[in-house]
Design an enzyme around this catalytic site. Sequence first.
Site, PDB file in Angstrom:
ATOM      1  N   GLY B  31       0.859  -1.184   0.000  1.00 14.44           N
ATOM      2  CA  GLY B  31       0.000   0.000   0.000  1.00 14.44           C
ATOM      3  C   GLY B  31       0.894   1.232   0.000  1.00 14.44           C
ATOM      4  O   GLY B  31       2.061   1.178  -0.392  1.00 14.44           O
ATOM      5  N   ALA B  33       2.322   3.054   2.437  1.00 13.41           N
ATOM      6  CA  ALA B  33       3.528   3.061   3.273  1.00 13.41           C
ATOM      7  C   ALA B  33       4.591   2.127   2.688  1.00 13.41           C
ATOM      8  O   ALA B  33       5.776   2.474   2.629  1.00 13.41           O
ATOM      9  CB  ALA B  33       3.186   2.652   4.705  1.00 13.41           C
ATOM     10  N   GLY B  34       4.179   0.953   2.256  1.00 17.70           N
ATOM     11  CA  GLY B  34       5.133  -0.018   1.720  1.00 17.70           C
ATOM     12  C   GLY B  34       5.793   0.487   0.451  1.00 17.70           C
ATOM     13  O   GLY B  34       7.017   0.381   0.292  1.00 17.70           O
ATOM     14  N   PHE B 133     -10.943  20.301   6.397  1.00 16.98           N
ATOM     15  CA  PHE B 133     -11.178  18.933   6.880  1.00 16.98           C
ATOM     16  C   PHE B 133     -11.354  18.970   8.386  1.00 16.98           C
ATOM     17  O   PHE B 133     -10.902  19.906   9.040  1.00 16.98           O
ATOM     18  CB  PHE B 133      -9.980  18.036   6.507  1.00 16.98           C
ATOM     19  CG  PHE B 133     -10.369  16.856   5.672  1.00 16.98           C
ATOM     20  CD1 PHE B 133     -10.544  16.967   4.312  1.00 16.98           C
ATOM     21  CD2 PHE B 133     -10.575  15.605   6.258  1.00 16.98           C
ATOM     22  CE1 PHE B 133     -10.906  15.888   3.537  1.00 16.98           C
ATOM     23  CE2 PHE B 133     -10.949  14.510   5.495  1.00 16.98           C
ATOM     24  CZ  PHE B 133     -11.107  14.647   4.123  1.00 16.98           C
ATOM     25  N   ASP B 238      -3.052  -9.077   9.293  1.00 17.57           N
ATOM     26  CA  ASP B 238      -2.083 -10.180   9.331  1.00 17.57           C
ATOM     27  C   ASP B 238      -0.733  -9.737   9.900  1.00 17.57           C
ATOM     28  O   ASP B 238      -0.150 -10.430  10.725  1.00 17.57           O
ATOM     29  CB  ASP B 238      -1.887 -10.747   7.923  1.00 17.57           C
ATOM     30  CG  ASP B 238      -3.201 -10.831   7.149  1.00 17.57           C
ATOM     31  OD1 ASP B 238      -4.189 -11.306   7.731  1.00 17.57           O
ATOM     32  OD2 ASP B 238      -3.224 -10.409   5.981  1.00 17.57           O
ATOM     33  N   GLN B 257     -11.021   3.983  15.185  1.00 17.49           N
ATOM     34  CA  GLN B 257     -11.820   5.115  14.725  1.00 17.49           C
ATOM     35  C   GLN B 257     -13.063   4.686  13.956  1.00 17.49           C
ATOM     36  O   GLN B 257     -12.982   3.829  13.075  1.00 17.49           O
ATOM     37  CB  GLN B 257     -10.978   6.005  13.812  1.00 17.49           C
ATOM     38  CG  GLN B 257     -11.753   7.188  13.253  1.00 17.49           C
ATOM     39  CD  GLN B 257     -10.829   8.224  12.648  1.00 17.49           C
ATOM     40  OE1 GLN B 257     -10.390   8.098  11.522  1.00 17.49           O
ATOM     41  NE2 GLN B 257     -10.516   9.255  13.421  1.00 17.49           N
ATOM     42  N   LEU B 269     -17.441   4.193   2.590  1.00 14.48           N
ATOM     43  CA  LEU B 269     -17.086   5.516   3.061  1.00 14.48           C
ATOM     44  C   LEU B 269     -17.576   6.633   2.157  1.00 14.48           C
ATOM     45  O   LEU B 269     -17.452   6.562   0.939  1.00 14.48           O
ATOM     46  CB  LEU B 269     -15.557   5.583   3.153  1.00 14.48           C
ATOM     47  CG  LEU B 269     -14.994   6.816   3.835  1.00 14.48           C
ATOM     48  CD1 LEU B 269     -15.372   6.812   5.298  1.00 14.48           C
ATOM     49  CD2 LEU B 269     -13.489   6.837   3.683  1.00 14.48           C
ATOM     50  N   ARG B 303     -13.482  13.318  14.070  1.00 17.01           N
ATOM     51  CA  ARG B 303     -14.375  12.196  13.786  1.00 17.01           C
ATOM     52  C   ARG B 303     -14.940  11.533  15.031  1.00 17.01           C
ATOM     53  O   ARG B 303     -16.105  11.109  15.032  1.00 17.01           O
ATOM     54  CB  ARG B 303     -13.618  11.152  12.966  1.00 17.01           C
ATOM     55  CG  ARG B 303     -13.339  11.651  11.577  1.00 17.01           C
ATOM     56  CD  ARG B 303     -12.441  10.714  10.818  1.00 17.01           C
ATOM     57  NE  ARG B 303     -12.238  11.235   9.464  1.00 17.01           N
ATOM     58  CZ  ARG B 303     -11.380  10.702   8.597  1.00 17.01           C
ATOM     59  NH1 ARG B 303     -10.636   9.673   8.940  1.00 17.01           N
ATOM     60  NH2 ARG B 303     -11.261  11.208   7.395  1.00 17.01           N
ATOM     61  N   HIS B 370     -13.281   2.321  10.763  1.00 15.28           N
ATOM     62  CA  HIS B 370     -12.493   2.914   9.693  1.00 15.28           C
ATOM     63  C   HIS B 370     -10.991   2.764   9.859  1.00 15.28           C
ATOM     64  O   HIS B 370     -10.287   2.432   8.908  1.00 15.28           O
ATOM     65  CB  HIS B 370     -12.863   4.399   9.607  1.00 15.28           C
ATOM     66  CG  HIS B 370     -12.234   5.140   8.480  1.00 15.28           C
ATOM     67  ND1 HIS B 370     -12.392   4.744   7.170  1.00 15.28           N
ATOM     68  CD2 HIS B 370     -11.439   6.249   8.441  1.00 15.28           C
ATOM     69  CE1 HIS B 370     -11.726   5.587   6.380  1.00 15.28           C
ATOM     70  NE2 HIS B 370     -11.131   6.492   7.130  1.00 15.28           N
ATOM     71  N   GLU B 400      -0.764   2.246   8.727  1.00 19.46           N
ATOM     72  CA  GLU B 400      -1.813   1.936   9.703  1.00 19.46           C
ATOM     73  C   GLU B 400      -1.410   0.815  10.649  1.00 19.46           C
ATOM     74  O   GLU B 400      -1.832   0.786  11.805  1.00 19.46           O
ATOM     75  CB  GLU B 400      -3.131   1.582   9.008  1.00 19.46           C
ATOM     76  CG  GLU B 400      -4.281   1.444  10.011  1.00 19.46           C
ATOM     77  CD  GLU B 400      -5.645   1.242   9.360  1.00 19.46           C
ATOM     78  OE1 GLU B 400      -5.773   1.503   8.148  1.00 19.46           O
ATOM     79  OE2 GLU B 400      -6.577   0.827  10.069  1.00 19.46           O
ATOM     80  N   ARG B 411      -7.478   9.794  15.224  1.00 18.81           N
ATOM     81  CA  ARG B 411      -6.741  10.376  14.105  1.00 18.81           C
ATOM     82  C   ARG B 411      -7.559  11.454  13.423  1.00 18.81           C
ATOM     83  O   ARG B 411      -8.770  11.307  13.240  1.00 18.81           O
ATOM     84  CB  ARG B 411      -6.395   9.280  13.091  1.00 18.81           C
ATOM     85  CG  ARG B 411      -5.746   9.805  11.833  1.00 18.81           C
ATOM     86  CD  ARG B 411      -5.314   8.706  10.906  1.00 18.81           C
ATOM     87  NE  ARG B 411      -6.403   7.993  10.269  1.00 18.81           N
ATOM     88  CZ  ARG B 411      -7.158   8.465   9.277  1.00 18.81           C
ATOM     89  NH1 ARG B 411      -6.977   9.701   8.831  1.00 18.81           N
ATOM     90  NH2 ARG B 411      -8.099   7.727   8.734  1.00 18.81           N
ATOM     91  N   SER B 416      -3.726  10.307   7.752  1.00 18.49           N
ATOM     92  CA  SER B 416      -3.207   8.958   7.494  1.00 18.49           C
ATOM     93  C   SER B 416      -2.507   8.884   6.147  1.00 18.49           C
ATOM     94  O   SER B 416      -1.463   8.238   6.026  1.00 18.49           O
ATOM     95  CB  SER B 416      -4.312   7.907   7.578  1.00 18.49           C
ATOM     96  OG  SER B 416      -5.240   8.083   6.551  1.00 18.49           O
TER      97      SER B 416
END
Lengths: 252, 604
Positions: B31, B33-34, B133, B238, B257, B269, B303, B370, B400, B411, B416
Site C-alpha cells: 500500500g 507506506a510499503g 477537513f 495479518d 476510529q 465511506l 471524527r 475505519h 496503519e 486520528r 493517514s
Amino acid sequence: MSTAVTSAAKVPEPIATFTATFIIRRFDPEVDEEPRWQDFDVEMRATDRILDALHKIKWEQDGSLTFRRSCAHGVCGSDAMRINGKNRLACKTLIKDLDISKPIYVEAIKGLPLEKDLIVDMEPFFDSFRSVNPFLMVAGPTKDGKERVQSPVERARFDDTTKCILCAACTSSCPVFWTDGQYFGPAAIVNAHRFIFDSRDEGAKVRLDILNDKEGVWRCRTTFNCTDACPRGIQVTQAIAEVKMAILRGKP
Amino acid sequence: MTSTNTEAESASTMIDGVHYHQFDIVIVGAGGAGMRAAIEAGPHARTAVISKLYPTRSHTGAAQGGMAAALANVEEDNWEWHTYDTVKGGDYLVDQDAAEILAKEAIDAVIDLENMGLPFNRTPDGKIDQRRFGGHTREHGSAAVRRACFAADRTGHMILQTLFQNCVRLGINFFNEFYVLDLVMTKVDGVDQPSAVVAYELATGELHVFRSKAIIFATGGYGKIYKTTSNAHTLTGDGVGIIWRKGLPLEDMEFFQFHPTGLAGLGILLSEAARGEGAILRNASGERFMERYTPTLKDLAPRDIVSRSMATEIREGRGAGPDKDYLYLDITHLEPAVIDEKLPDITEFARTYLGVEPYTEPVPVLPTAHYAMGGIPTTNNAEVLRNNTETVKGLYAAGECACVSVHGSNRLGTNSLLDINVFGKRAGKNAVEYVKTAPFVPLPENPTAGVQAILDMVRSGDGTERVGAIRKELQDSMDRNAQIFRTDESLSEVTKLIERLRARYKNIALQDKGKRFNTDLLEAIELGFLLDLAEVLVYSARNRKESRGGHMREDYPERDDKNFLKHTMAYLTGDPESAEAGDHIRLDFKPVVITNYPPMERKY
C-alpha cells in the site's frame, strides 16, 4: 446491554428477499480438464451486489469457489468478471439491475490465461501497462523545492484517464485483444494517455513512438466494448482516438 | 505471480520444496507506506516488496478526501498549528515529538508526490489546491483552515497509483499474491533477531523464505474485526497479528476510529471532504445537530466527536428513516458543478449502492469502523519497539499497522495519507542506513516450522465449523459491544464470545483442499488473526477505565489524565492457547511524550 449504534440500518427501500440462480463457470486446474458450468441458488435482496452472491456461495455453500476481491466498492479493481456476457466489477453490479427471472451467468474475463474459477493470470496485462512508461517523465525534481505549476485547465485535460484502477475490464472486453495477445490493449493506452496529455510530462514522444507500433493504437477497431466495460466511466475509446491523433500530429 | 528482475530471480534457490530468496530489505505490504518505503530503499539496496494482493488493490486507494500539509497555498497556515491540531485531535495521547515530525515533513511529502506526478487539484494560479477537513484549524482552534491537498475525492487512489508508477519506473521487485504468514526470529547472543519472513504463494501453495537484513512491515489495518466497516475484505491485520504472535508488544489497541459517514447499512465511506466542501449532517427533523455539540467547528469537528454525536442523536430518537436508525448527509445546497468537480466518486457511491441522488436528496449515513490508531509500536524512525525502551534491530513498521504514535486516541482526517508518506519514507531511509553495515542474521534450523504449524492446523481440520460463520459472529458482536459506546458489561460479553470462538476455530473445516489459489485456506488463516486482534482490542479497552478520543466508556465517561495519560502496551505471554484472555495477555504502559502542549479540556 447493547450500547452501540445499530449496525443493521435499513436502506430506504423495503427489503424483500428472493432466490436468484447463478450459473458460474468453474475450473479447478488440479482436477478439471476443461471448465464446467455449475449453478447455485442464492437468497438475495435487490440491493445486493454480485459480489455478495459470490460471498454467500463461498461462505455458505461451497468454500472452493475462487475469485479475487478486496475493497468491495469499485475502487481497487480486483473483481472484474463477465456477468451475463458483459465485463463488470462484481462489487458494482447490483442484483436489481439484472433480469433475475433468468439465471445470471458469471465467468472469468476473457483473453488472459484462466487460472482457477474466476481468476485469470494478470501478468500479461501488467506487462502491457509497464511497457508504455506509465510514470511522469521529467528531467528531475523542481529547483525551488516546490510543486510544478499546472493550471486547472491543464489539469482537467487528462482528468478522465487518471481514474483508471487497472481492473482489466476494458482490455479483456476487446475483441482485438482476444485474438491478438500482443496488442497493448485499452488499459495500457489509457495509462499512456494519462501522461501524454499531462502538461508536466516530457516523455510524450517516447510513448507515442511505443504506441505507433504495429501492436499499438492502430489495432483498435473502435468497437467501444472498452468504454462500455469501464467501471470508472472513462471514455476509453475516445482516449485511444486522442492518442491516435497525437501520433499523427507528432505531439500531444 | 512475480515481477522480479533477473538478478533477484537468480538469487532464489529451492531446498526441500521451499523457495529461498535473499534481499537486503524486504517490505511486507504494497500500500502507500510499503511502496513509499520501496521508493526510498529500491535505488540503494536490494529490495523486495511482498503483497498478498496486487499493489494497486491496496486499500490506500480507497482513501478519498486529502492529505494534510500546511502549504499555506490558499490561506495562512503553518506546521505548528497542524501539530497542535493533531495533538488535540488525538485527545493528548499523541506523542508530541512525533506529531511535530509529521506536520513539519508533511510539506516535503506533498511536494515529493507532486514531483513524482500526482495530479493534485489546482488553484487558479496553478498551485496545489487545499480544502477544509475535520479538526484542522487556524490559530489553535479559532476556525477551520484549508490544509488538505487533494485530487478530487480520490486522493488515495492517486497516491497509490503514483507510488506504483514510480515503483515501476525504479524497477522495484514485487512478489504479488504472496501472503506473509510469519516473521522468523533467530536467537543471537540471547536476543531474538529477525532473520526472514515466510510467505505462502497463493498461485501454487508453495512456501518462500525471504532472508533479509531489514524487514519493513506495512501491512495496513484490521477493520474486518467489525461488521460495518469502510475497510476492504482483505484488511485482516495479518502483519499486526504476526508481530503479536512473536511476543512483541502492540500499542493502544483499544483506540479504533469510527468514521461518521459510511453509507447506511453498507459502511462504504463517504469522505469527510463532503463536509469540508460544505455538506451538513442533519437528523430526522432536518436539524443541523452538530451545532449543539461543537458550536465552533460544527460538522468539521474531529471524527470521534461527530460519530459520538450521531450515535447520541439516534439513541435519543432523532434518527431518520422508518426505524429512526440513520442520519442524513446533506449536500443538496452545493452546486452540481462543484459536486462533480470535487466529490464525483462519493456521489456515485450513493447513487450506485443506495439509489439516492445526492444533488437533490440527503444521503443516509451511519458511523463505520475505519481506522486503527493502535498497532505495532515504533520510534520516530519507524523502528519497531521490543519494549518501552529497546528496539528490534532491523525491524521497521509504517502506516496503519504501526503506532508511532501520531494519532493518539483519535486520528484527524487526512493525517493517514500523510502518515504513510512521512513514516513510509522514514522506514525506507532508515532501513537503507541499517543494511549498509548490518550482517544477515543466520536462519534457524527450520525457518518454515511456524507457518507449517498454521497450515497443518487449518488444513487438517475435519471439524464442523465454518470460517464464515465464526467470522460473522465475531463481527456482529464487535459492532454491538466494542463500537462507539463501550461498557464493562458490553466488553465482557464480547470477551466471552471471543473465548468461545477461539475454541471453535480449532474445529474448522476447509472445503478447498487444493494448492492452487486456495482462498478458502487464506480466509481461514485470516480469521485466526482477526480473533487474536479483536481479543487484544477488547482486553485493552476493558482495562482503560476512562473515555478518551475514540474510546468512549459510558461507565467512565470522563478523561482521566491522572491514571490513563499513558499508552497501553499489550504482550502475548504465557500459554497462547489458554482460554481466558487474562491468562495470555499482559498489559504494560508507556509514557506519552509531551513537549509543548500540556493536556487541556478538548472543546471545538
